[in-house]
Design a protein around this motif. Structure first.
Motif, PDB file in Angstrom:
ATOM      1  N   LYS A  95      -4.513   7.593   1.447  1.00 33.96           N
ATOM      2  CA  LYS A  95      -5.932   7.690   1.031  1.00 33.96           C
ATOM      3  C   LYS A  95      -6.815   6.762   1.849  1.00 33.96           C
ATOM      4  CE  LYS A  95      -5.676   9.477  -3.633  1.00 33.96           C
ATOM      5  NZ  LYS A  95      -5.325   9.061  -5.000  1.00 33.96           N
ATOM      6  N   LYS A  96      -6.220   5.622   2.264  1.00 30.02           N
ATOM      7  CA  LYS A  96      -7.005   4.671   3.087  1.00 30.02           C
ATOM      8  C   LYS A  96      -6.843   4.970   4.580  1.00 30.02           C
ATOM      9  CE  LYS A  96      -5.863   0.741   0.241  1.00 30.02           C
ATOM     10  NZ  LYS A  96      -5.280  -0.575   0.356  1.00 30.02           N
ATOM     11  N   ARG A  97      -6.315   6.146   4.879  1.00 29.77           N
ATOM     12  CA  ARG A  97      -6.045   6.561   6.270  1.00 29.77           C
ATOM     13  C   ARG A  97      -5.123   5.580   7.011  1.00 29.77           C
ATOM     14  NH1 ARG A  97      -9.374  10.693   7.758  1.00 29.77           N
ATOM     15  NH2 ARG A  97     -11.095  11.069   6.340  1.00 29.77           N
ATOM     16  N   LYS A  98      -4.122   5.094   6.270  1.00 29.28           N
ATOM     17  CA  LYS A  98      -3.168   4.163   6.885  1.00 29.28           C
ATOM     18  C   LYS A  98      -1.750   4.664   6.655  1.00 29.28           C
ATOM     19  CE  LYS A  98      -5.685  -0.180   6.320  1.00 29.28           C
ATOM     20  NZ  LYS A  98      -5.638  -1.414   5.546  1.00 29.28           N
ATOM     21  N   LYS A  99      -1.507   5.913   6.993  1.00 30.07           N
ATOM     22  CA  LYS A  99      -0.183   6.495   6.732  1.00 30.07           C
ATOM     23  C   LYS A  99       0.919   5.672   7.406  1.00 30.07           C
ATOM     24  CE  LYS A  99       1.944  10.375   8.236  1.00 30.07           C
ATOM     25  NZ  LYS A  99       2.064  11.746   8.628  1.00 30.07           N
ATOM     26  N   PRO A 100       1.972   5.267   6.654  1.00 31.02           N
ATOM     27  CA  PRO A 100       3.024   4.468   7.293  1.00 31.02           C
ATOM     28  C   PRO A 100       3.775   5.261   8.364  1.00 31.02           C
ATOM     29  CG  PRO A 100       3.637   5.090   5.060  1.00 31.02           C
ATOM     30  CD  PRO A 100       2.213   5.511   5.237  1.00 31.02           C
ATOM     31  N   LYS A 101       4.120   4.565   9.446  1.00 27.84           N
ATOM     32  CA  LYS A 101       4.849   5.217  10.546  1.00 27.84           C
ATOM     33  C   LYS A 101       6.310   5.423  10.179  1.00 27.84           C
ATOM     34  CE  LYS A 101       1.774   5.491  13.708  1.00 27.84           C
ATOM     35  NZ  LYS A 101       1.353   6.699  14.313  1.00 27.84           N
ATOM     36  N   ALA A 102       6.827   4.484   9.391  1.00 24.16           N
ATOM     37  CA  ALA A 102       8.269   4.546   9.096  1.00 24.16           C
ATOM     38  C   ALA A 102       8.579   3.777   7.819  1.00 24.16           C
ATOM     39  CB  ALA A 102       9.056   3.939  10.262  1.00 24.16           C
ATOM     40  N   VAL A 103       9.753   4.069   7.261  1.00 29.03           N
ATOM     41  CA  VAL A 103      10.270   3.297   6.125  1.00 29.03           C
ATOM     42  C   VAL A 103      11.661   2.811   6.519  1.00 29.03           C
ATOM     43  CG1 VAL A 103      10.925   3.342   3.684  1.00 29.03           C
ATOM     44  CG2 VAL A 103       8.950   4.679   4.452  1.00 29.03           C
ATOM     45  N   ILE A 104      11.869   1.489   6.411  1.00 29.49           N
ATOM     46  CA  ILE A 104      13.192   0.921   6.723  1.00 29.49           C
ATOM     47  C   ILE A 104      13.890   0.656   5.390  1.00 29.49           C
ATOM     48  CG2 ILE A 104      14.451  -0.990   7.805  1.00 29.49           C
ATOM     49  CD1 ILE A 104      12.068  -1.392   9.673  1.00 29.49           C
ATOM     50  N   VAL A 105      15.026   1.309   5.197  1.00 25.40           N
ATOM     51  CA  VAL A 105      15.746   1.214   3.922  1.00 25.40           C
ATOM     52  C   VAL A 105      17.042   0.439   4.139  1.00 25.40           C
ATOM     53  CG1 VAL A 105      16.759   2.525   2.012  1.00 25.40           C
ATOM     54  CG2 VAL A 105      14.864   3.507   3.323  1.00 25.40           C
ATOM     55  N   THR A 106      17.212  -0.655   3.389  1.00 28.48           N
ATOM     56  CA  THR A 106      18.472  -1.407   3.462  1.00 28.48           C
ATOM     57  C   THR A 106      19.389  -0.924   2.345  1.00 28.48           C
ATOM     58  OG1 THR A 106      17.369  -3.338   4.387  1.00 28.48           O
ATOM     59  CG2 THR A 106      19.494  -3.720   3.318  1.00 28.48           C
ATOM     60  N   ASP A 107      20.577  -0.486   2.722  1.00 34.46           N
ATOM     61  CA  ASP A 107      21.565  -0.116   1.692  1.00 34.46           C
ATOM     62  C   ASP A 107      22.198  -1.414   1.217  1.00 34.46           C
ATOM     63  OD1 ASP A 107      21.004   2.535   1.782  1.00 34.46           O
ATOM     64  OD2 ASP A 107      22.687   3.091   3.058  1.00 34.46           O
ATOM     65  N   TYR A 108      21.501  -2.051   0.269  1.00 37.38           N
ATOM     66  CA  TYR A 108      21.788  -3.427  -0.111  1.00 37.38           C
ATOM     67  C   TYR A 108      23.211  -3.623  -0.657  1.00 37.38           C
ATOM     68  CZ  TYR A 108      21.705  -7.847  -2.499  1.00 37.38           C
ATOM     69  OH  TYR A 108      22.040  -9.105  -2.918  1.00 37.38           O
ATOM     70  N   ALA A 109      23.869  -4.628  -0.155  1.00 38.02           N
ATOM     71  CA  ALA A 109      25.209  -5.068  -0.582  1.00 38.02           C
ATOM     72  C   ALA A 109      26.320  -4.077  -0.227  1.00 38.02           C
ATOM     73  CB  ALA A 109      25.254  -5.378  -2.083  1.00 38.02           C
ATOM     74  N   GLY A 110      25.934  -2.881   0.214  1.00 39.90           N
ATOM     75  CA  GLY A 110      26.939  -1.865   0.538  1.00 39.90           C
ATOM     76  C   GLY A 110      26.827  -0.638  -0.334  1.00 39.90           C
ATOM     77  N   HIS A 111      25.734  -0.593  -1.158  1.00 36.34           N
ATOM     78  CA  HIS A 111      25.539   0.590  -2.006  1.00 36.34           C
ATOM     79  C   HIS A 111      24.486   1.506  -1.378  1.00 36.34           C
ATOM     80  CE1 HIS A 111      24.423   3.174  -5.314  1.00 36.34           C
ATOM     81  NE2 HIS A 111      25.523   2.786  -5.945  1.00 36.34           N
ATOM     82  N   PRO A 112      24.834   2.768  -1.103  1.00 38.64           N
ATOM     83  CA  PRO A 112      23.837   3.661  -0.504  1.00 38.64           C
ATOM     84  C   PRO A 112      22.631   3.845  -1.433  1.00 38.64           C
ATOM     85  CG  PRO A 112      26.038   4.617  -0.357  1.00 38.64           C
ATOM     86  CD  PRO A 112      26.139   3.424  -1.264  1.00 38.64           C
ATOM     87  N   ALA A 113      21.435   3.784  -0.848  1.00 42.41           N
ATOM     88  CA  ALA A 113      20.211   4.058  -1.619  1.00 42.41           C
ATOM     89  C   ALA A 113      20.210   5.544  -1.994  1.00 42.41           C
ATOM     90  CB  ALA A 113      18.997   3.709  -0.762  1.00 42.41           C
ATOM     91  N   ASP A 114      19.164   5.974  -2.697  1.00 43.35           N
ATOM     92  CA  ASP A 114      19.081   7.391  -3.083  1.00 43.35           C
ATOM     93  C   ASP A 114      18.519   8.195  -1.907  1.00 43.35           C
ATOM     94  OD1 ASP A 114      18.750   9.832  -4.191  1.00 43.35           O
ATOM     95  OD2 ASP A 114      18.029   9.073  -6.122  1.00 43.35           O
TER      96      ASP A 114
END
Ligand SMILES: Cc1ncc(COP(=O)(O)O)c(C=O)c1O
Length: 386
Positions: free
Chosen positions: A120-139
């Motif tokens: 909405k603020k015209r600041k679309k994120p370029k990327a999302v960095i997801v850490t699969d914390y501790a060894g558990h895959p994120a969704d």
């Protein structure tokens, strides 16, 4: 001293390294290529580029995606510094989003709300960095849906999760993410001493990564024929991010044991689950049904009111008994440097703060034996009165 993590080196690892030391190539020879092939086989990726560390992997990813000033990249506060630093180092700005209290990766509702606000603020994120914390895959299924809906690059910081799987698929990371970063630091699930790698299925990304790993140089048979065998061209501004054959040889022999490593880590996790079964005092790591956890860490959340001791006291009591715990992590956006350069509303990070306040990492590594585990159990019972 029992540390929170350490490497496991066997006779075959030593033999593998010595063989390279006696060979013609110490760096960037045939062993590196073989390690990359083996990574591709295990992770079901088209291309693997082995580099000098997990940090180098993340820096190279930020470089090839061409982030620049005014670009926003979303990252979690509960990760190692490199996951966010790679954004700043590219010139872009990290935008932090709070975690959930199930797998300690992003709260996906907060993530989507934040993306909508930014658009909405015209600041679309370029990327999302997801850490699969501790060894558990994120969704990752939901994350991929968000990627397709809003059109950003999806990066898996998989440094904790080597050997984790979704529906028995060890190649889940590159199945869902555009680029995957791995670390082979000694406390990680496999080690090369120092080292890391990037996984991609994109030929253009692969070529660029290979060039940037070695000063942005390009060399091919057509050029050599035309100009001479000494010829090379620097086409991009790269760096020396290379992994040596010495390191890669250790990686080859370690990767052969990855399933064994993860099995033992799960055994240790179950052992701890039994010790810390009192739900009024402890929150043990949760597992989604479709996942295999690779337990790089065993994050235990403590209810200090019930335990009637604070974190520092508990840490020193374990240390007095030669058990060295760790805390993963101080939320990155609360670090003095970030606090200075990025303005954020602390109220938006309730889960990250609660997590940090309660979390300790219990010792977790392949060579922990039953005698040591029984000892940890005895000391834990004494310290926590359980
Ligand atoms: C989540 C995460 N990302 C990145 C890194 C950086 O890896 P390296 O230490 O190999 O540079 C680490 C290592 O601690 C990590 O835990």
């Amino acid at each position: 001293m029992i540390n929170y993590g350490r490497q496991s080196i066997n006779h075959n690892d030593v033999k593998s390294v010595i063989k390279v030391l006696k060979s013609d190539f110490l760096t960037q020879g045939p062993v590196l290529e073989k390690f990359e092939q083996n990574l591709n086989f295990f992770f079901k990726s088209k291309f693997a580029v082995a580099v000098s560390s997990g940090t180098s992997a993340l820096n190279l990813i930020s470089n090839i995606l061409g982030w620049k000033k005014k670009d926003l990249v979303i990252v979690s506060p509960i990760t190692f510094l490199s996951s966010a630093n790679c954004i700043l180092q590219s010139g872009a700005t990290p935008h932090f989003v709070d975690i959930n209290m199930q797998d300690y990766s992003f709260d996906l509702i907060k993530l989507e709300t934040e993306i909508i606000k930014l658009i909405k603020k015209r600041k679309k994120p370029k990327a999302v960095i997801v850490t699969d914390y501790a060894g558990h895959p994120a969704d990752w299924i939901k994350l991929k849906k968000l990627k397709n809906k809003y059109g950003f690059k999806l990066i898996n910081d998989n440094c904790h999760s080597i050997g984790a799987s979704i529906k028995k698929n060890y190649g889940y990371a590159i199945k869902y993410a555009d680029l995957v970063a791995l670390s082979f630091h000694p406390v990680k699930n496999i080690t090369t001493g120092e080292g890391g790698a990037i996984l991609t299925n994109d030929t253009k990304h692969y070529r660029l990564l290979k060039s940037l790993r070695s000063h942005g140089v390009v060399k091919n048979s057509k050029m050599l024929k035309k100009y001479g065998p000494w010829y090379y061209e620097m086409r991009y501004l790269g760096n020396n991010y290379r992994m040596s054959d010495i390191h890669a040889s250790l990686g080859i022999s370690q990767l052969k044991r990855i399933k064994k490593f993860v099995k033992k880590r799960n055994f240790i996790a179950n052992y701890y689950n039994n010790i810390f079964s009192d739900k009024s005092k402890f929150n043990i790591p949760k597992k989604r049904k479709d996942c295999e956890h690779s337990f790089h860490l065993y994050p235990l959340l403590l209810n200090f009111k019930k335990i009637k001791k604070n974190k520092k006291k508990i840490y020193y009591e374990f240390l007095k008994n030669k058990i060295k715990l760790q805390v993963h992590y101080i939320p990155v956006n609360f670090q003095p440097y970030y606090n200075k350069v990025i303005k954020f509303d602390k109220k938006k990070f309730k889960n990250s703060l609660e997590f940090y306040n309660k979390q300790i990492s219990m010792p977790m590594y392949y060579d922990l034996n039953l005698k040591q585990l029984k000892y940890i159990k005895k000391i834990s019972k004494k310290i926590f009165h359980i």
